[in-house]
Enzyme design. Structure first.
Site, PDB file in Angstrom:
ATOM      1  N   ASP A  43       0.834  -1.199   0.000  1.00 39.94           N
ATOM      2  CA  ASP A  43       0.000   0.000   0.000  1.00 39.94           C
ATOM      3  C   ASP A  43       0.872   1.254   0.000  1.00 39.94           C
ATOM      4  OD1 ASP A  43      -2.061  -1.713   0.086  1.00 39.94           O
ATOM      5  OD2 ASP A  43      -2.823  -1.106   2.070  1.00 39.94           O
ATOM      6  N   ASP A  47       0.814   4.204  -2.639  1.00 41.98           N
ATOM      7  CA  ASP A  47       0.509   5.580  -2.214  1.00 41.98           C
ATOM      8  C   ASP A  47       1.589   6.546  -2.686  1.00 41.98           C
ATOM      9  OD1 ASP A  47      -1.748   4.726  -1.005  1.00 41.98           O
ATOM     10  OD2 ASP A  47      -0.956   4.766   1.039  1.00 41.98           O
ATOM     11  N   SER A  92     -34.841  -8.309 -17.396  1.00 39.68           N
ATOM     12  CA  SER A  92     -34.575  -9.197 -16.266  1.00 39.68           C
ATOM     13  C   SER A  92     -34.629 -10.631 -16.795  1.00 39.68           C
ATOM     14  CB  SER A  92     -35.574  -8.962 -15.152  1.00 39.68           C
ATOM     15  OG  SER A  92     -36.861  -9.209 -15.647  1.00 39.68           O
ATOM     16  N   LEU A  93     -34.549 -11.586 -15.893  1.00 39.89           N
ATOM     17  CA  LEU A  93     -34.476 -12.987 -16.313  1.00 39.89           C
ATOM     18  C   LEU A  93     -35.640 -13.762 -15.718  1.00 39.89           C
ATOM     19  CD1 LEU A  93     -30.676 -13.635 -15.657  1.00 39.89           C
ATOM     20  CD2 LEU A  93     -31.795 -13.484 -17.884  1.00 39.89           C
ATOM     21  N   LYS A 126     -24.818 -15.611 -10.361  1.00 38.95           N
ATOM     22  CA  LYS A 126     -25.796 -14.521 -10.341  1.00 38.95           C
ATOM     23  C   LYS A 126     -25.471 -13.637  -9.141  1.00 38.95           C
ATOM     24  CE  LYS A 126     -30.721 -13.609 -10.841  1.00 38.95           C
ATOM     25  NZ  LYS A 126     -30.757 -12.446  -9.952  1.00 38.95           N
ATOM     26  N   ARG A 152     -30.077   0.564 -14.061  1.00 44.63           N
ATOM     27  CA  ARG A 152     -31.088  -0.112 -14.868  1.00 44.63           C
ATOM     28  C   ARG A 152     -32.387   0.694 -14.913  1.00 44.63           C
ATOM     29  NH1 ARG A 152     -35.212  -3.761 -13.847  1.00 44.63           N
ATOM     30  NH2 ARG A 152     -35.601  -5.194 -15.565  1.00 44.63           N
ATOM     31  N   GLU A 194     -22.760  -5.995 -13.180  1.00 45.39           N
ATOM     32  CA  GLU A 194     -23.416  -5.908 -11.876  1.00 45.39           C
ATOM     33  C   GLU A 194     -22.528  -5.182 -10.873  1.00 45.39           C
ATOM     34  OE1 GLU A 194     -26.386  -7.272 -12.042  1.00 45.39           O
ATOM     35  OE2 GLU A 194     -27.047  -7.738 -10.011  1.00 45.39           O
ATOM     36  N   LYS A 310     -26.648 -18.879 -19.790  1.00 46.12           N
ATOM     37  CA  LYS A 310     -26.888 -18.163 -21.053  1.00 46.12           C
ATOM     38  C   LYS A 310     -26.518 -19.061 -22.226  1.00 46.12           C
ATOM     39  CE  LYS A 310     -25.660 -13.859 -18.758  1.00 46.12           C
ATOM     40  NZ  LYS A 310     -24.649 -12.808 -18.516  1.00 46.12           N
ATOM     41  N   CYS A 426     -37.862   0.542  31.040  1.00 50.02           N
ATOM     42  CA  CYS A 426     -36.654   0.308  30.262  1.00 50.02           C
ATOM     43  C   CYS A 426     -35.793  -0.739  30.957  1.00 50.02           C
ATOM     44  CB  CYS A 426     -35.860   1.607  30.109  1.00 50.02           C
ATOM     45  SG  CYS A 426     -34.230   1.339  29.378  1.00 50.02           S
ATOM     46  N   CYS A 444     -37.696   4.179  25.365  1.00 48.56           N
ATOM     47  CA  CYS A 444     -37.267   4.721  26.643  1.00 48.56           C
ATOM     48  C   CYS A 444     -37.008   6.205  26.383  1.00 48.56           C
ATOM     49  CB  CYS A 444     -35.969   4.024  27.082  1.00 48.56           C
ATOM     50  SG  CYS A 444     -35.164   4.876  28.441  1.00 48.56           S
ATOM     51  N   CYS A 449     -30.472   7.657  29.945  1.00 46.11           N
ATOM     52  CA  CYS A 449     -30.418   6.189  30.054  1.00 46.11           C
ATOM     53  C   CYS A 449     -29.027   5.723  29.616  1.00 46.11           C
ATOM     54  CB  CYS A 449     -31.489   5.580  29.155  1.00 46.11           C
ATOM     55  SG  CYS A 449     -31.352   3.800  29.001  1.00 46.11           S
TER      56      CYS A 449
HETATM   57  S1  IVH Z   1     -27.624 -11.230 -17.510  1.00 44.64           S
HETATM   58  C1  IVH Z   1     -31.145 -10.077 -20.163  1.00 44.64           C
HETATM   59  N1  IVH Z   1     -25.750 -12.131 -15.854  1.00 44.64           N
HETATM   60  O1  IVH Z   1     -29.807 -10.615 -12.354  1.00 44.64           O
HETATM   61  C2  IVH Z   1     -30.015 -10.495 -19.310  1.00 44.64           C
HETATM   62  N2  IVH Z   1     -27.563 -10.883 -14.964  1.00 44.64           N
HETATM   63  O2  IVH Z   1     -32.618 -11.472 -12.599  1.00 44.64           O
HETATM   64  C3  IVH Z   1     -30.072 -10.049 -17.895  1.00 44.64           C
HETATM   65  N3  IVH Z   1     -27.446 -10.552 -12.562  1.00 44.64           N
HETATM   66  O3  IVH Z   1     -31.058  -7.732 -13.915  1.00 44.64           O
HETATM   67  C4  IVH Z   1     -28.776  -9.905 -17.245  1.00 44.64           C
HETATM   68  N4  IVH Z   1     -25.554 -11.629 -12.232  1.00 44.64           N
HETATM   69  O4  IVH Z   1     -29.031  -7.461 -12.345  1.00 44.64           O
HETATM   70  C5  IVH Z   1     -26.903 -11.445 -15.995  1.00 44.64           C
HETATM   71  N5  IVH Z   1     -24.041 -12.959 -14.515  1.00 44.64           N
HETATM   72  C6  IVH Z   1     -25.188 -12.278 -14.653  1.00 44.64           C
HETATM   73  C7  IVH Z   1     -25.836 -11.696 -13.546  1.00 44.64           C
HETATM   74  C8  IVH Z   1     -27.029 -11.007 -13.749  1.00 44.64           C
HETATM   75  C9  IVH Z   1     -26.536 -10.925 -11.665  1.00 44.64           C
HETATM   76  C10 IVH Z   1     -28.679  -9.789 -12.250  1.00 44.64           C
HETATM   77  C11 IVH Z   1     -28.936  -8.615 -13.165  1.00 44.64           C
HETATM   78  C12 IVH Z   1     -30.271  -8.883 -13.777  1.00 44.64           C
HETATM   79  C13 IVH Z   1     -30.885  -9.845 -12.818  1.00 44.64           C
HETATM   80  C14 IVH Z   1     -31.916 -10.703 -13.518  1.00 44.64           C
END
Ligand code: IVH
Length: 725
Positions: A43, A47, A92-93, A126, A152, A194, A310, A426, A444, A449
């Site tokens: 460090d 620095d 979202s998923l 995730k 988002r 993320e 995916k 109390c 309280c 106290c």
């Molecule tokens: S892919 C359309 N990859 O999970 C594809 N999402 O439930 C959506 N997340 O909104 C994102 N880790 O905030 C993807 N390795 C990852 C992820 C991830 C976390 C979150 C992300 C998304 C949510 C969906």
């Protein structure tokens, strides 16, 4: 120092060359530290490099660029966070909660593709945070630099939180031309990923929040989401957020043909990607990946709540398309909640700084996900009623991403179960507790106290208030001459290697059944109020255990230094309910002095921006109590700041609140603001009933409409200049 970097301390060359070399070296080491998790410098060495760069940049202000590693923490956004449309929706998923649902998804995917398509899946952790888009564009000196970071939001439109994103060390401020080339990236691109708050940073943040009398964040995701929307970048910087990238786009389209190549390119460009991502070719392999992740989950240092699977090939993703809000080509496998059933042995009560009594469940210790749980939160009397829980019941306990386990339901009740009774007095000081009308909590109200005093001292000394280093829990306990409240925190979710018997903990907690067990001080207290800190002498401290001359001197110096803290911090330090940092600043800005705040009526208080009737009432109630006024006077006598620093020269606009909109003919917005404030006026970002004037220039927008709707006086620049005299 690494073999690849050269020592620039004595380097020749122009200042510009030296600065460029230092920057490259610092960026390299930051990458090793924050992205690769493999630092080679100490460090102190790091620095030293940063200090050299700062010194050079100070001499050559014209050479400072926004992507210099010294420029991570900059100014705050002027008018909150602007709304920005995403280049393509951030979706979202869909979730799968078990193997069966996962296999069904894979079958649907397979069925939608050509029979001879080779199907591969990329499995990623995730991460339990919030998704964030980063936009990079060509920079003047080659390469790309970070232009924008956008949350988002609702998926279509997010908020521009660039000033905060810049403070995240694993987000590169710039990608060099070399790296772009190696990664095969154009100069203009978008990264999605993320933001997470690592476990350690989360624990530290909660310790600080609790010491400052603020409620702790329940889990790292909430903490990260709250942090990214904080208006003060220097605070965001201290929170140590992290960023993992997973998508790479250009003009809203995926840039590379596969997800695997995307992760590799991100890595090559200097972004942090999750090291556990794997490409597999069957759903059985996906299931094995999940099983492996579950074993790693508790030791990662950050929260994950599942696995994202995916389809690897973007061409196949296109064929699969989307359903409503989620792609068909990806799915989130969610881990089951970690839970157990155990017995509720007792309910303990904790007295907080504001006197609030919090019920805490004492459980028969039970292992949940590698951790022994012996405590769970019961929040408040309403929660107890909702659960219908009694002492002696068997209860279901869950550990989500949340720090403190929750009781989710009563599984079975016992014949000899007992109701949970809130104490009438109390448990610490034995004074009566009250539940004000319309309030959920019992409190309280005895300002002296001992349970409250210890919390108050910790709050007063905390970083966001007086920032008195060395006045932590151990010192406060010694100054008060008795042990502190047992805080309900991570300590209650103990790690297996740090066992502490339930009995030992119970000794520190006050039991439900025994309201008379207030601790007798074990020695004479050196401090009875916050103001007593200022009477302490080094000799006094030397009488304490484990306090040598050095510690004593340094604490006294820190206490002395706190006298310079601005007035709003003193106000914050008083620990008035509902008066947090923002409110304290608003009050100081509006009223200018402690005396003005102390004598303001409720009506005058609500005139101030950000002060509602409840806050105004609590402030009045606080100053109506003799003891509290006595404390304020003692602090005044000790020499603390009692007037706000702001240079108000005139009072022509005192008590008036302005909103500026559109472009004025001669004044810039900053000039107009400065001139209004110099006359004691306030400038706010949005029009409300409290706004006294809206100053509208060319292209004034919705604020002007709002002003008309509310009947607020509208001025042009000439009108403003007239008011300013
Ligand atoms: S892919 C359309 N990859 O999970 C594809 N999402 O439930 C959506 N997340 O909104 C994102 N880790 O905030 C993807 N390795 C990852 C992820 C991830 C976390 C979150 C992300 C998304 C949510 C969906």
């Amino acid at each position: 120092m690494s073999g690849t970097s050269k020592d620039t301390s004595g380097a020749d060359g122009t200042a510009a060359e030296q600065i460029a070399a230092l920057r490259a070296e610092i960026v390299h080491h930051e990458h090793l530290y924050y992205v690769m998790d493999a630092p080679v410098l100490t460090d102190a060495q790091y620095d030293r490099l940063v200090n050299q760069l700062k010194a050079l940049e100070a001499e050559h202000a014209d050479l400072v660029t926004p992507d210099s590693p010294t420029q991570r923490v900059g100014g705050k956004p002027k008018e909150g966070f602007a709304k920005v449309a995403h280049s393509r929706p951030m979706l979202s998923l869909d979730n799968a909660y078990n193997e069966e649902e996962l296999r069904a998804w894979a079958d649907r995917v397979r069925g939608a593709l050509h029979p001879n398509d080779v199907l591969e899946f990329v499995c990623e952790y995730k991460l339990d945070g919030l998704s964030l888009a980063l936009h990079y564009d060509a920079s003047k000196h080659g390469g790309s630099s970070l232009q924008r970071g956008i949350t988002r939001g609702d998926g279509a439109v997010g908020e521009d939180v660039t000033s905060n994103v810049r403070t995240i060390r694993s987000v590169p401020l710039a990608v060099s031309a070399d790296k772009l080339k190696v990664a095969g990236l154009p100069a203009s691109f978008e990264v999605r990923g993320e933001v997470v708050m690592p476990q350690k940073a989360f624990e530290q943040m909660n310790r600080e929040r609790e010491a400052a009398g603020q409620s702790a964040a329940a889990n790292p995701r909430n903490a990260a989401a709250g942090t990214i929307r904080t208006v003060e970048p220097s605070i965001v910087s201290q929170r140590r957020l992290d960023y993992y990238a997973y998508f790479l786009l250009r003009d809203g389209e995926f840039l590379l043909p596969t997800q695997r190549e995307t992760l590799a390119a991100l890595n090559a460009a200097g972004f942090k990607t999750n090291p556990y991502a794997r490409t597999v070719s069957s759903i059985d392999d996906v299931i094995a990946f999940i099983a492996d992740a579950e074993t790693k989950r508790d030791s990662l240092g950050y929260e994950i709540d599942g696995i994202v699977i995916k389809v690897n090939a973007v061409a196949q993703q296109r064929r699969l398309g989307f359903t409503g809000k989620a792609p068909r080509w990806a799915i989130a496998y969610k881990f089951p909640a970690r839970g157990a059933v155990t017995k509720l042995l007792d309910v303990l009560f904790q007295v907080g700084r504001t006197g609030k009594l919090t019920p805490v469940a004492a459980l028969a210790p039970v292992g949940i996900g590698g951790i022994t749980v012996a405590r769970a939160t019961l929040h408040n009397p309403d929660e107890i009623a909702r659960l219908g829980v009694r002492i002696g019941d068997m209860v279901a306990v869950e550990r989500g991403g949340d720090v403190i386990p929750k009781i989710t339901e009563v599984v079975s009740t016992a014949d000899d179960s007992k109701p949970i009774v809130f104490p009438t007095h109390c448990p610490k000081c034995k004074e009566p507790v009250i539940r004000a009308e319309g309030e959920i909590d019992f409190r309280c109200v005895n300002a002296s106290c001992p349970a409250r005093l210890s919390e108050e001292l910790l709050h007063y000394a905390s970083r966001g208030v007086m920032n008195i280093e060395g006045l932590g829990e151990a010192m406060v306990a010694q100054l008060l001459g008795h042990p502190l409240n047992d805080p309900v925190s991570l300590a209650d979710v103990e790690a297996p290697d740090a066992p502490m018997s339930l009995d030992a903990r119970d000794a520190e907690m006050v039991e439900n059944s025994d309201a008379t067990s207030a601790e007798e001080p074990t020695r004479n207290a050196l401090v009875h109020t916050v103001a007593d800190l200022y009477d302490l002498k080094a000799e006094d401290l030397l009488t304490l255990e484990r306090v040598g001359p050095k510690t004593a001197e340094s604490l006294i110096a820190q206490i002395e230094r706190s006298k310079q803290a601005p007035m709003y911090r003193v106000l914050l330090g008083l620990g008035i309910r509902h008066v947090g940092e923002r409110t304290a600043q608003d009050l100081a800005n509006t009223f200018g002095s402690m005396d003005a705040i102390m004598t303001a009526t409720e009506e005058e208080l609500v005139q101030a921006e950000g002060i509602g009737p409840i806050v105004a009432k609590t402030i009045r109630e606080f100053f109506a109590i003799d003891k509290n006024r006595g404390l304020v006077e003692a602090l005044r006598a000790a020499g603390l700041q009692f007037t706000a620093e702001k240079k108000v020269v005139g009072t022509a606009l005192a008590g008036q609140t302005f909103v500026l909109t559109g472009t004025l003919p001669t004044l810039t917005r900053d000039e107009a603001k400065a001139r209004i404030e110099a006359e004691g006026g306030k400038v706010s970002g949005s029009v409300s009933k409290k706004t006294t004037h809206v100053v509208a220039g060319e292209d004034a927008g919705s604020k002007l409409d709002k002003a008309r709707e509310l009947g607020v006086n509208v001025l042009d620049e000439a009108g403003l200049l007239q008011l300013l005299g």
